[in-house]
Design an enzyme around this catalytic site. Structure first.
Site, short mmCIF file in Angstrom:
data_model
loop_
_atom_site.label_atom_id
_atom_site.label_comp_id
_atom_site.label_asym_id
_atom_site.label_seq_id
_atom_site.Cartn_x
_atom_site.Cartn_y
_atom_site.Cartn_z
N CYS A 278 -22.47 22.90 -37.10
CA CYS A 278 -22.24 21.83 -36.13
C CYS A 278 -20.79 21.35 -36.25
CB CYS A 278 -23.20 20.67 -36.38
SG CYS A 278 -22.90 19.24 -35.30
N THR B 68 -7.00 5.84 -3.66
CA THR B 68 -7.96 6.95 -3.65
C THR B 68 -7.31 8.27 -4.05
OG1 THR B 68 -7.53 7.22 -1.30
CG2 THR B 68 -9.46 5.91 -1.92
N ASN C 146 0.86 -1.19 0.00
CA ASN C 146 0.00 0.00 0.00
C ASN C 146 0.89 1.23 0.00
OD1 ASN C 146 -1.56 2.21 0.64
ND2 ASN C 146 -2.90 1.10 2.06
N CYS D 3 -2.20 5.32 0.28
CA CYS D 3 -3.12 5.96 1.23
C CYS D 3 -2.76 7.44 1.37
CB CYS D 3 -3.04 5.26 2.59
SG CYS D 3 -4.19 5.98 3.77
#
Lengths: 456, 424
Positions: free
Chosen positions: B382, B203, B134, B137
Site C-alpha cells: 500500500c 467561467t 468583467n 466572459c
C-alpha cells in the site's frame, strides 16, 4: 351482502373478462426516471454476490451500469445472453431469496437494489424496440434435436441449441408453448399475455419448429408420418439427440377418502383454467375455498381466488411459516390480500356426499423430529378444495429412463441413463420448481449436448 | 450565533453571501427577491454601452452525472440585454429600498479609455457600492474585444482597472478569467492597476456536450453550437486553486478576494474563506435551486463556526493558506496506509478491483466457504494513494492512517535520492 348476491355482483364484473384484462400487475414497471434512480443505487460490485445468487449467472452489475449509461439495449443483451427468458424471470423470480437477497446493500442501507424491476425495464425495452432478434446462429451443424415439452427448460434449451447451429423440433402436448409461464404462474405476475410474447421473441432466433398437440405415446397429430408413434425409441432413430423438459405433469393426492368428490381440484389446474378462459364469470369459484399447501402455487391460487371475488379463502399448511416453500414476501402478499393462513394443520376428513362441504383438520407438531398429529381437530366449511401439495413426473413414455424420488436422474452433463437423451427443468431430480432454474438447465444442457454431439 | 458580517474592499456586508453578476441579478424583480431571501449583496448583471446586446435563444448546456445531478452548466449568454438607463433606474430604486444590502455594478467596454470611464461614472452615479470589471466572459463578448479578450492580457487588465480607478471614487473589483496559464500574472496586473479587490473565477471555457443526433455542441442553436462558460460545482477545485495561489503569493496576498466558483453550500464557502476569501459570490447553485439556498449557507456556516469556536469570519479566514505549499515543501517521509474496518465493510469489492486493476495490487480478496468475502490491505504494497478510501461506498469504512515512523520532515530538495540536491 349474502354470498349469492356477492357472487352475482362479482360475476357482473368478471363477465367477458380474461386473466389479462382482469388482473392488475403485482409490480408496476419502472419508467425511465425510476429506472435511472434505482440503477444509481447499484454499487457496481466486483465479482458481485448477486451474480452468484442468480441461477443463470446474469452479470447484474454490468446490466445495471448499462442502464445508467443509457445503453438499455446493451443491458437487455447482457441479461438475455445468460437467460433468454429474462423477461419472465424479471416478473416471476422470487428475487427476495435470490439476487436481491445477496445484494450487499442489505447489510448497510437495509434496502437492496430492485434488480428484478430493473431487469424488466431492460428486457421490456428490447422487446418493444428491437427490430431483429438480438442473437445470431452459428453455422448450421446439420444435426437435428428433438425436444419434449415447450416449457421454460425446453424453450431455453432450444434457443441455446439453435444459437449453437443445431435444428430443433419441439413436441408440445398442449396447444400453446410456454409451459408454466403460460399455464401455471399467477396472472398478476404475467400480465399482458407476456408468456406468449416471450415465446414469439425467443423463436425469432430461427431453426426451431414446434409441433403442438403431440406428446410421448399420446401423439394426437404427429407431423411426421415416418414416426410410427411418438416414443423415445422412435425419436432416437430419427434425431441426433433428445432433450426432455416435460416438467411435472402429475400432482400428488392427499390420500383421503372422498378425494374424487366435486369441488376438489388441483391448484395448478385452477390456475390454468383461470389463465386460459375467455370469460372469468364462467370459472368455477367457491365461496369457502381452502387451499392446501405451502408453496408459491398454493399462494398464487389463493390470491387469485380472492381477487376473483371469493369471500373466504383459507390456506392450510401442515408445518410452520419458516418451512413454507413460498417466500416470506409471498406469504405476506397472501395476508395483505385477506387470505387466512392456518399453520401446523393437516386434513384428515373430507366431508360431503357428491360435493365437498367441509374439512376436518388435525393440529400437527414436531415430535421426536417427526411431524405428527396432536389429536386436536377442527372443522372448516369448504365448497372448493384446491390441492397444492406438490407435483410429480407424469411418467408416460419415460419408463425406460432411470428415476429417483419420482424424478429423472441426470449426470452433471444433463444426460439421463440413456446417453442420447438429456433432461432438465422441474422433471429432473435437481429441479427446483423455479422458472429461472429451468432456464439454466436448458441452457447448460444445450451446451453439454453440443459438446457431446461433436464426438457422437 | 457567530458573527457573519464581513468587509470587502471597505464595503460592509451583513453576511459574506452575494449573488454573482449573472441572470439572477439581471433586474429589480430578481434582486429584490434575493434580498428578501437573505442574500447580503448582488453584483448586478454586467452593463455595457447602449445599444444593448441581443441574446440567443437556447443559452445553457448541462453536465449531468449518472444520477442526473447537475455537475455543471455552461452558458453562451451575453451581458445585460436591457437599456442601460433601465438598469440604472432599477439599481437606484433597490438601493433606496434595501439600504443595508450591497449592490456592485458590473461593467465591460471595448479597450477604449473614454468608454470605460464614461460607463463607470454613469454606474457609480446610480449609487452602487463598488464597480466590478468583467474581464472574464469567455464567449461572445470576447469576440467583440471585451471580456476575456481583455482579461487574458495582463497589460489590459492593469489599464482598464486604472481607468476605472481614475474615473470613480468607489471601490473597484477586477474580475479575472481562469482561461489563462498563470492567474498570478492577472492578479498582479489588477493590483498594479489599483484594484481594491479581485473577483475570481469567471467561467471556464468549455464545450459541455455534443448532441450525437444533431452532431453539434450543446446548447444547440439551429444546428450549431459554440463554446461557452462552464460553472457550477465542477469548477470549484479550479477556483480554490486560483484563490489559494493569489492568497499565498507575496505580491498579491494583501488584496481582498471576492471568491467565485462552484460555491453551493456553507462548506464550500468555509473552504474559500479558509484560503483567504473576504467575501463570496454564488450563481449556479441559486439557478439550480432558487434563492432559498442562502438559508442553509448562513445557518451551516454559523453552526460550523460555533462548533469550532470561531466568533467572526476573520477568526478562520486564511487559516489554510500557510498549509498550502509547493510540492517541494511536502514531507517525503510521511507514510499513510489504508485500513479497512471489517465491521462496516459491505463486501462490494470495489476497493479490491480499483487497487488490483489500476493501483498497487495491495488489497487481497478472499471468499470463505460460507460465501463471506474479505478484503485485506497488504501494508507492504500500500502506497497510501487514497483511491480505495475514495471509491468505498460506505462512509468511514476505509480510513487512511498515518504510520508512526519517527522519521524527520524531509522535502525532495533535501532528499538523498535527489540527484539535483547539491546543484545550485
Amino acid at each position: 351482502m349474502n354470498h349469492k348476491n356477492h357472487r352475482a355482483a362479482y360475476n357482473k364484473i368478471l363477465a367477458k373478462q380474461n386473466a389479462n384484462s382482469f388482473f392488475d400487475e403485482l409490480h408496476s414497471p419502472f419508467n425511465k426516471a425510476m429506472a435511472l434512480k434505482e440503477a444509481d443505487h447499484c454499487l457496481y460490485c466486483y465479482d458481485a454476490p448477486c451474480i452468484q445468487a442468480c441461477p443463470t449467472s446474469i452479470d447484474i452489475p454490468t446490466f445495471i451500469h448499462q442502464i445508467k449509461t443509457g445503453n438499455v439495449m446493451g443491458a437487455a443483451h447482457t441479461i438475455l445472453k445468460e437467460n433468454i427468458m429474462g423477461g419472465t424471470c424479471a416478473r416471476a423470480c422470487p428475487t427476495e431469496v435470490l439476487c436481491e437477497q445477496a445484494c450487499v446493500l442489505n447489510d448497510d442501507a437495509g434496502k437492496p437494489v430492485e434488480i428484478g424491476l430493473l431487469q424488466r425495464f431492460a428486457t421490456d425495452h428490447l422487446m418493444a424496440k428491437s427490430v431483429s432478434h438480438p442473437f445470431r446462429r452459428a453455422a448450421r451443424t446439420g444435426r437435428t434435436i428433438a425436444v419434449i415439452g415447450a416449457g421454460p427448460a425446453g424453450l431455453s434449451f432450444a434457443h441455446r441449441a439453435a444459437v449453437l447451429g443445431h435444428d430443433i423440433h419441439i413436441y408440445e402436448a398442449r396447444d400453446k408453448a410456454g409451459g408454466l409461464n403460460e399455464y401455471g404462474l399467477a396472472a398478476y405476475k404475467m400480465a399482458d399475455d407476456f408468456a406468449a410474447r416471450e415465446v414469439d421473441f425467443l423463436l425469432g432466433i430461427g431453426g426451431i419448429e414446434i409441433f403442438y398437440g403431440t406428446s410421448l405415446e399420446q401423439d394426437l397429430s404427429l407431423p411426421d408420418l415416418s414416426l410410427a408413434n411418438l416414443s423415445l425409441n422412435n425419436l432416437q432413430d430419427k434425431y441426433d439427440a433428445i432433450f426432455i423438459g416435460v416438467g411435472l405433469g402429475g400432482t400428488n393426492d392427499l390420500g383421503l377418502d372422498g378425494e374424487a368428490m366435486s369441488g376438489i381440484a388441483d391448484a395448478i389446474d385452477f390456475i390454468e383454467n383461470l389463465r386460459q378462459t375467455d370469460d372469468l364469470s364462467r370459472l368455477d369459484l367457491g365461496e369457502n375455498i381452502i387451499v392446501i399447501g405451502g408453496g408459491n402455487t398454493a399462494i398464487d391460487a389463493a390470491i387469485q381466488a380472492k381477487k376473483l371475488g371469493s369471500p373466504n379463502v383459507a390456506l392450510v399448511y401442515r408445518r410452520g411459516e419458516d418451512e413454507m416453500g413460498a417466500t416470506a414476501f409471498e406469504v405476506e402478499l397472501a395476508r395483505k390480500n385477506g387470505i387466512s393462513i392456518h399453520l401446523w394443520s393437516k386434513p384428515i376428513i373430507l366431508h360431503g356426499k357428491n360435493s365437498i362441504t367441509a374439512i376436518t383438520f388435525e393440529h400437527t407438531a414436531i415430535k421426536d423430529g417427526k411431524l405428527t398429529g396432536t389429536g386436536e381437530a377442527y372443522i372448516l366449511d369448504c365448497d372448493m378444495l384446491l390441492k397444492a401439495i406438490g407435483q410429480k413426473l407424469a411418467g408416460t413414455g419415460l419408463q425406460d429412463l432411470a428415476t429417483k424420488d419420482g424424478k429423472l436422474v441426470i449426470s452433471e452433463n444433463y444426460q439421463t441413463s440413456n446417453k442420447k437423451i438429456f433432461a432438465g427443468g422441474d422433471c429432473v431430480l435437481s429441479g427446483e420448481d423455479l422458472t429461472v432454474q429451468a432456464v439454466e438447465d436448458g441452457k447448460q444442457a444445450a451446451i453439454a449436448m453440443d459438446i457431446w454431439l461433436r464426438d457422437n | 450565533m457567530a458573527d457573519l458580517t464581513c468587509t470587502i474592499a471597505g464595503i460592509k456586508s451583513i453576511n459574506p453571501f452575494w449573488l454573482a453578476s449573472a441572470p439572477p441579478t439581471d433586474k429589480y424583480f430578481n434582486v429584490v427577491r434575493a434580498f428578501k431571501a437573505g442574500w447580503a449583496g448582488v453584483v448586478w448583471k454586467t452593463l455595457g454601452e447602449d445599444p444593448p446586446v441581443i441574446n440567443m435563444s437556447s443559452r445553457y448546456g448541462v453536465h449531468f452525472n449518472s444520477a442526473r445531478d447537475v455537475i455543471g452548466i455552461n452558458n453562451i449568454e451575453l451581458i445585460s440585454d436591457r437599456p442601460l438607463e433601465v438598469n440604472l433606474q432599477e439599481i437606484r430604486q433597490v438601493r433606496e429600498e434595501w439600504p443595508d444590502r450591497v449592490i456592485i455594478g458590473s461593467m465591460m467596454a471595448p479597450i477604449d479609455e473614454c468608454a470605460w470611464k464614461e460607463l463607470a461614472i454613469k454606474i457609480a452615479e446610480a449609487g452602487v457600492h463598488g464597480i466590478e470589471l468583467n474581464l472574464g466572459c469567455p464567449h461572445g463578448m470576447c469576440e467583440r474585444g471585451m471580456g476575456s479578450s481583455i482579461g487574458q492580457v495582463p497589460e489590459m487588465i492593469e489599464q482598464t482597472t486604472r481607468w476605472v480607478r481614475e474615473a470613480v471614487d468607489i471601490p473597484v473589483f477586477t474580475k479575472l478569467t481562469p482561461n489563462i496559464t498563470n492567474i498570478l500574472w492577472a492578479a498582479e496586473a489588477a493590483k498594479a492597476g489599483g484594484a481594491h479587490a479581485i473577483s475570481l473565477i469567471n467561467t471556464v471555457n468549455s464545450v459541455i456536450s455534443v448532441d450525437l443526433d444533431a452532431m453539434a455542441p450543446t446548447p444547440t442553436i439551429d444546428g450549431k453550437g459554440s463554446h461557452g462558460g462552464y460553472c457550477g460545482t465542477a469548477v470549484k477545485p479550479i477556483a480554490l486553486h486560483m484563490v489559494a495561489e493569489i492568497a499565498r503569493n507575496p505580491e498579491t496576498r494583501d488584496i481582498d478576494i471576492s471568491a467565485i466558483g462552484g460555491i453551493e453550500n456553507w462548506r464550500d464557502a468555509a473552504e474559500f474563506i479558509s484560503l483567504g476569501a473576504n467575501g463570496l459570490q454564488v450563481c449556479t447553485a441559486a439557478m439550480l435551486y432558487g434563492f432559498r439556498i442562502v438559508d442553509d449557507m448562513i445557518a451551516g456556516l454559523s453552526n460550523f463556526m460555533d462548533e469550532k469556536g470561531y466568533k467572526t469570519l476573520d477568526d478562520f479566514r486564511g487559516l489554510a493558506i500557510k498549509n498550502t505549499v509547493d510540492w517541494n515543501e511536502l514531507n517525503m517521509n510521511f507514510d499513510t496506509k489504508a485500513v479497512i474496518n471489517q465491521d462496516s465493510c459491505i463486501e462490494c469489492g470495489r476497493c479490491h478491483i480499483a487497487c488490483e486493476d489500476t493501483s498497487h495490487q495491495a488489497i487481497t480478496f478472499d471468499v470463505a466457504a460460507d460465501g463471506k468475502r474479505t478484503f485485506t490491505v497488504v501494508d507492504e504494497d500500500c502506497v497510501g494513494c487514497n483511491l480505495c478510501a475514495i471509491i468505498c461506498p460506505v462512509p468511514d469504512c476505509i480510513e487512511m492512517q498515518p504510520v508512526k515512523n519517527n522519521l524527520p520532515y524531509l522535502t525532495w530538495p533535501e532528499h538523498p535520492k535527489n540527484v539535483m540536491k547539491d546543484v545550485d
